[in-house]
Motif scaffolding. Structure first.
Motif, PDB file in Angstrom:
ATOM      1  N   ARG A  31     -54.344  16.496 -24.810  1.00 37.29           N
ATOM      2  CA  ARG A  31     -54.867  15.602 -25.558  1.00 37.29           C
ATOM      3  C   ARG A  31     -56.001  14.807 -25.006  1.00 37.29           C
ATOM      4  O   ARG A  31     -57.396  14.014 -26.064  1.00 37.29           O
ATOM      5  CB  ARG A  31     -53.639  14.726 -24.425  1.00 37.29           C
ATOM      6  CG  ARG A  31     -52.241  13.914 -24.744  1.00 37.29           C
ATOM      7  CD  ARG A  31     -51.945  12.993 -23.543  1.00 37.29           C
ATOM      8  NE  ARG A  31     -50.484  13.747 -24.035  1.00 37.29           N
ATOM      9  CZ  ARG A  31     -49.954  13.749 -22.944  1.00 37.29           C
ATOM     10  NH1 ARG A  31     -50.143  14.369 -22.233  1.00 37.29           N
ATOM     11  NH2 ARG A  31     -48.262  13.856 -23.192  1.00 37.29           N
ATOM     12  N   LEU A  35     -59.406  13.775 -28.222  1.00 40.54           N
ATOM     13  CA  LEU A  35     -60.174  12.994 -27.498  1.00 40.54           C
ATOM     14  C   LEU A  35     -61.598  13.082 -27.043  1.00 40.54           C
ATOM     15  O   LEU A  35     -62.145  12.187 -28.301  1.00 40.54           O
ATOM     16  CB  LEU A  35     -59.696  12.175 -26.065  1.00 40.54           C
ATOM     17  CG  LEU A  35     -57.920  10.864 -25.921  1.00 40.54           C
ATOM     18  CD1 LEU A  35     -57.721  11.139 -24.938  1.00 40.54           C
ATOM     19  CD2 LEU A  35     -58.355  10.219 -27.616  1.00 40.54           C
ATOM     20  N   THR A  38     -62.108  13.695 -30.915  1.00 40.57           N
ATOM     21  CA  THR A  38     -62.098  12.338 -31.943  1.00 40.57           C
ATOM     22  C   THR A  38     -64.170  11.762 -31.713  1.00 40.57           C
ATOM     23  O   THR A  38     -64.537  11.331 -32.347  1.00 40.57           O
ATOM     24  CB  THR A  38     -61.246  12.021 -31.392  1.00 40.57           C
ATOM     25  OG1 THR A  38     -60.467  11.759 -31.826  1.00 40.57           O
ATOM     26  CG2 THR A  38     -61.742   9.692 -31.776  1.00 40.57           C
ATOM     27  N   VAL A  83     -55.679  11.227 -33.801  1.00 40.76           N
ATOM     28  CA  VAL A  83     -55.800   9.998 -32.740  1.00 40.76           C
ATOM     29  C   VAL A  83     -56.289   9.316 -33.123  1.00 40.76           C
ATOM     30  O   VAL A  83     -57.087   8.752 -34.199  1.00 40.76           O
ATOM     31  CB  VAL A  83     -56.537  10.096 -31.833  1.00 40.76           C
ATOM     32  CG1 VAL A  83     -56.681   9.204 -30.683  1.00 40.76           C
ATOM     33  CG2 VAL A  83     -56.620  11.282 -31.002  1.00 40.76           C
ATOM     34  N   LYS A  92     -53.891   3.990 -27.694  1.00 38.54           N
ATOM     35  CA  LYS A  92     -54.160   5.819 -28.734  1.00 38.54           C
ATOM     36  C   LYS A  92     -52.565   6.147 -29.324  1.00 38.54           C
ATOM     37  O   LYS A  92     -51.682   6.386 -28.179  1.00 38.54           O
ATOM     38  CB  LYS A  92     -54.558   6.463 -27.815  1.00 38.54           C
ATOM     39  CG  LYS A  92     -56.237   6.305 -27.133  1.00 38.54           C
ATOM     40  CD  LYS A  92     -57.027   6.937 -26.423  1.00 38.54           C
ATOM     41  CE  LYS A  92     -58.444   6.803 -26.602  1.00 38.54           C
ATOM     42  NZ  LYS A  92     -58.261   4.865 -25.506  1.00 38.54           N
ATOM     43  N   PHE A  94     -51.332   9.604 -30.874  1.00 42.92           N
ATOM     44  CA  PHE A  94     -51.802  11.262 -30.802  1.00 42.92           C
ATOM     45  C   PHE A  94     -50.782  11.303 -32.566  1.00 42.92           C
ATOM     46  O   PHE A  94     -49.697  11.497 -32.602  1.00 42.92           O
ATOM     47  CB  PHE A  94     -50.979  12.209 -30.105  1.00 42.92           C
ATOM     48  CG  PHE A  94     -52.671  11.746 -28.637  1.00 42.92           C
ATOM     49  CD1 PHE A  94     -53.608  12.897 -28.676  1.00 42.92           C
ATOM     50  CD2 PHE A  94     -51.805  11.460 -28.082  1.00 42.92           C
ATOM     51  CE1 PHE A  94     -54.562  12.185 -27.935  1.00 42.92           C
ATOM     52  CE2 PHE A  94     -52.883  11.164 -26.678  1.00 42.92           C
ATOM     53  CZ  PHE A  94     -53.883  12.214 -27.092  1.00 42.92           C
TER      54      PHE A  94
END
Length: 188
Positions: A31, A35, A38, A83, A92, A94
């Motif tokens: 995760r 992030l 992103t 995401v 958020k 995934f």
């Protein structure tokens, strides 16, 4: 030069697909990495397309996917993770992407797709129902210096726009694609 058989090409293609599996890291690490990727991808987009920052800041939500695609003659496959972010709530989700192709092409391409949702219904539909796209033709090549190119924002349905950036590699293809975006059951 040795003669390459269809069996050899299929074997190489299958080997590439097998070797692209995700490494065994913790869900939290995955995760965090998504992030971070992103944020990095959005920064790249803003540097290439400065107006995109305002578009995304004023949107209902966005989704950022980083994908890798392989194309050998008539067969192709792309996969990626991303995401989806609801700008109003901060939620958020995934997600994953899979794409299968049939058509003429050759190459490996790393690319990012950034979805921008102008309303919350479009964002909700994307994350709750997933999304599937069909036939399209694409061509992308790097500039040979920086290794990236930007293909501008394109409307794909009411309330949804995408930006696509190639990040590495060279690919040219004419294909019928089946692309599916869906929630990542392991990371949500």
């Amino acid at each position: 030069m040795p003669k390459i058989t269809i069996k050899t090409i299929v074997f190489i293609f299958m080997l590439l697909l097998i070797t692209t599996t995700v490494s065994a890291t913790s869900k939290e690490d995955q995760r965090t990495a998504l992030l971070h990727k992103t944020v990095t991808t959005l920064q790249e987009l803003y540097s290439k397309q400065p107006k995109a920052k305002s578009v995304i800041e004023h949107s209902a939500g966005y989704a950022v996917f980083n994908n890798t695609g392989f194309k050998l003659l008539l067969l192709g496959h792309s996969h990626g993770q991303g995401v989806a972010v609801n700008r109003r709530t901060g939620k958020k989700i995934f997600m994953r992407m899979q794409e299968y192709q049939a058509g003429l092409g050759l190459g490996v391409k790393e690319y990012a797709v950034i979805f921008v949702f102008s309303n919350e219904d479009a964002w909700n539909s994307f994350v709750e129902k997933g999304w599937t796209f069909g036939a399209q033709a694409t061509a992308a090549a790097t500039d040979g210096v920086n290794g990236d190119a930007l293909e501008g924002a394109v409307p794909i349905s009411p309330g949804v726009w995408i930006y696509q950036m190639t990040t590495k590699g060279l690919a040219a293809e004419l294909a019928v694609k089946g692309t599916n975006y869906y929630k990542d059951k392991d990371l949500n």
